[in-house]
Design a protein around this motif. Structure first.
Motif, mmCIF file in Angstrom:
data_model
loop_
_atom_site.group_PDB
_atom_site.id
_atom_site.type_symbol
_atom_site.label_atom_id
_atom_site.label_comp_id
_atom_site.label_asym_id
_atom_site.label_seq_id
_atom_site.Cartn_x
_atom_site.Cartn_y
_atom_site.Cartn_z
ATOM 1 N N LEU A 51 0.844 -1.200 0.000
ATOM 2 C CA LEU A 51 0.000 0.000 0.000
ATOM 3 C C LEU A 51 0.875 1.245 0.000
ATOM 4 O O LEU A 51 2.004 1.223 0.514
ATOM 5 C CB LEU A 51 -0.894 0.034 1.249
ATOM 6 C CG LEU A 51 -1.724 -1.205 1.585
ATOM 7 C CD1 LEU A 51 -2.554 -0.943 2.846
ATOM 8 C CD2 LEU A 51 -2.614 -1.616 0.436
ATOM 9 N N ASP A 52 0.354 2.311 -0.578
ATOM 10 C CA ASP A 52 1.062 3.583 -0.440
ATOM 11 C C ASP A 52 0.669 4.242 0.879
ATOM 12 O O ASP A 52 -0.092 3.678 1.674
ATOM 13 C CB ASP A 52 0.803 4.496 -1.647
ATOM 14 C CG ASP A 52 -0.666 4.915 -1.767
ATOM 15 O OD1 ASP A 52 -1.426 4.739 -0.788
ATOM 16 O OD2 ASP A 52 -1.047 5.435 -2.826
ATOM 17 N N SER A 53 1.154 5.421 1.127
ATOM 18 C CA SER A 53 0.907 6.086 2.418
ATOM 19 C C SER A 53 -0.567 6.425 2.631
ATOM 20 O O SER A 53 -1.007 6.643 3.760
ATOM 21 C CB SER A 53 1.755 7.351 2.523
ATOM 22 O OG SER A 53 1.445 8.239 1.457
ATOM 23 N N ASN A 54 -1.345 6.460 1.532
ATOM 24 C CA ASN A 54 -2.775 6.775 1.631
ATOM 25 C C ASN A 54 -3.657 5.527 1.712
ATOM 26 O O ASN A 54 -4.887 5.635 1.723
ATOM 27 C CB ASN A 54 -3.212 7.622 0.433
ATOM 28 C CG ASN A 54 -2.501 8.959 0.388
ATOM 29 O OD1 ASN A 54 -2.390 9.646 1.409
ATOM 30 N ND2 ASN A 54 -2.004 9.334 -0.786
ATOM 31 N N GLY A 55 -3.026 4.358 1.737
ATOM 32 C CA GLY A 55 -3.794 3.123 1.847
ATOM 33 C C GLY A 55 -4.263 2.550 0.524
ATOM 34 O O GLY A 55 -5.113 1.654 0.509
ATOM 35 N N ILE A 56 -3.708 3.033 -0.596
ATOM 36 C CA ILE A 56 -4.074 2.519 -1.916
ATOM 37 C C ILE A 56 -3.095 1.406 -2.303
ATOM 38 O O ILE A 56 -1.870 1.602 -2.229
ATOM 39 C CB ILE A 56 -4.050 3.629 -2.988
ATOM 40 C CG1 ILE A 56 -4.942 4.795 -2.559
ATOM 41 C CG2 ILE A 56 -4.494 3.065 -4.336
ATOM 42 C CD1 ILE A 56 -6.390 4.437 -2.354
ATOM 43 N N GLN A 57 -3.630 0.278 -2.721
ATOM 44 C CA GLN A 57 -2.772 -0.848 -3.103
ATOM 45 C C GLN A 57 -2.071 -0.522 -4.413
ATOM 46 O O GLN A 57 -2.723 -0.182 -5.410
ATOM 47 C CB GLN A 57 -3.601 -2.126 -3.239
ATOM 48 C CG GLN A 57 -2.756 -3.374 -3.454
ATOM 49 C CD GLN A 57 -3.549 -4.664 -3.282
ATOM 50 O OE1 GLN A 57 -4.522 -4.698 -2.538
ATOM 51 N NE2 GLN A 57 -3.136 -5.719 -3.971
ATOM 52 N N ILE A 58 -0.731 -0.642 -4.437
ATOM 53 C CA ILE A 58 0.039 -0.195 -5.603
ATOM 54 C C ILE A 58 0.568 -1.346 -6.453
ATOM 55 O O ILE A 58 1.179 -1.105 -7.497
ATOM 56 C CB ILE A 58 1.202 0.719 -5.177
ATOM 57 C CG1 ILE A 58 2.120 0.028 -4.172
ATOM 58 C CG2 ILE A 58 0.671 2.018 -4.607
ATOM 59 C CD1 ILE A 58 3.332 0.858 -3.768
#
Length: 300
Positions: A51-58
């Protein structure tokens, strides 16, 4: 669930430390070598994602082959910012292990391990997430508990053993090089030098393989391609050394005692048998590996 909660409460620190120690050996978490070694070292992990720092799976889900029929390999772009593990890891800024839950993807009793990657300013760059199968963890907990205790001792032993083998190969090379300064019309000393150096190569290669597999863990010994490569190189060196020895005996017996040529012919025949057997082994191993890769592609 109480049983699983009890196991997690006892093992969460060990799980976090083991995973962080494993992650230190790799820079690129999308690398195939990292993914293969991850599921070998931790067979109870169902899948891995970032996840990125915003909680989006990358990245898409990286799935343990044992769960490949149960878990979707997609997931990139999914918003995980409302998940308890994301909220907790952002708050704590350290490795966390969630309470047990029933996995939607695999229907197994699972838990999530989330490890934040922190930048120089103390901010979270990304979060590495591991979904673990708690039933599989329970089945392997004895090994997992004792792993820390014996792993360092085992690594020290293999390090000393590989260094010892490396020193033996150096000594063989030194012995072989001494024959370079012998002025003698008899070529026997040349053959001996070649044999010693060839054996030194075989032993050094064995030492290097042991160190990589057991200490650095760069190779997965359960992958047939790694075993086949190591065994082939080692046996090839031995075959060369024995072939040279047999050739030397042919020259020696031809001059001194032709009646003993049968012994050198026996050695040559044995080398031929080993060479044919090695060829069959390499052929079957390659064929088997191609079949496994084809099977994996079909179920992706």
């Amino acid at each position: 669930m109480e049983k699983f909660e009890h196991v997690l409460s006892e093992m969460k620190n060990t799980i976090c430390e083991e995973l962080k120690s494993f992650l230190e050996r790799f820079e690129n978490y999308e690398d195939e070598r990292f993914q293969e070694n991850l599921f070998v070292s931790f067979p109870f992990i169902e899948l891995f994602y970032v996840l990125d720092s915003n909680g989006i799976q990358i990245i898409d889900n990286v799935i343990n082959p044992l769960y490949i029929k149960k878990v979707s390999r997609f997931g990139k772009g999914a918003d995980r910012s409302s998940r308890p593990y994301y909220l907790e890891v952002v708050k704590e800024k350290k490795c966390i292990v969630t309470k047990p839950y029933k996995s939607v993807s695999s229907s197994e009793i699972s838990a999530t391990v989330a490890i934040p990657i922190i930048d120089e300013n103390g901010s979270i760059k990304k979060i590495l997430c591991f979904d673990i199968d708690l039933i599989a963890l329970l089945q392997s907990d004895k090994h997992f508990y004792t792993k820390d205790k014996f792993e360092k001792i085992t690594k020290i032993f293999y390090t000393v053993f590989s260094i010892f083998l490396g020193l033996i190969s150096v000594k063989l090379v030194l012995w072989g090089s001494l024959n370079l300064f012998i002025i003698d019309p008899n070529p026997e000393h040349i053959f001996k030098s070649v044999i010693l150096v060839t054996l030194a190569i075989a032993i050094f290669d064995l030492s290097k393989t042991i160190f990589e597999e057991e200490v650095l863990l760069y190779k997965d010994p359960r992958r047939h391609s790694e075993i086949r490569k190591t065994l082939t190189r080692f046996l090839a060196s031995i075959i060369i050394a024995i072939s040279i020895e047999a050739l030397m005996l042919v020259f020696k017996f031809t001059i001194s005692d032709p009646s003993k040529l049968i012994y050198s012919m026996g050695i040559i025949a044995s080398v031929g048998f080993v060479l044919i057997s090695l060829g069959i082994y390499v052929f079957l191993g390659t064929k088997s590996e191609i079949s496994v890769k084809k099977f994996e592609r079909e179920f992706k």
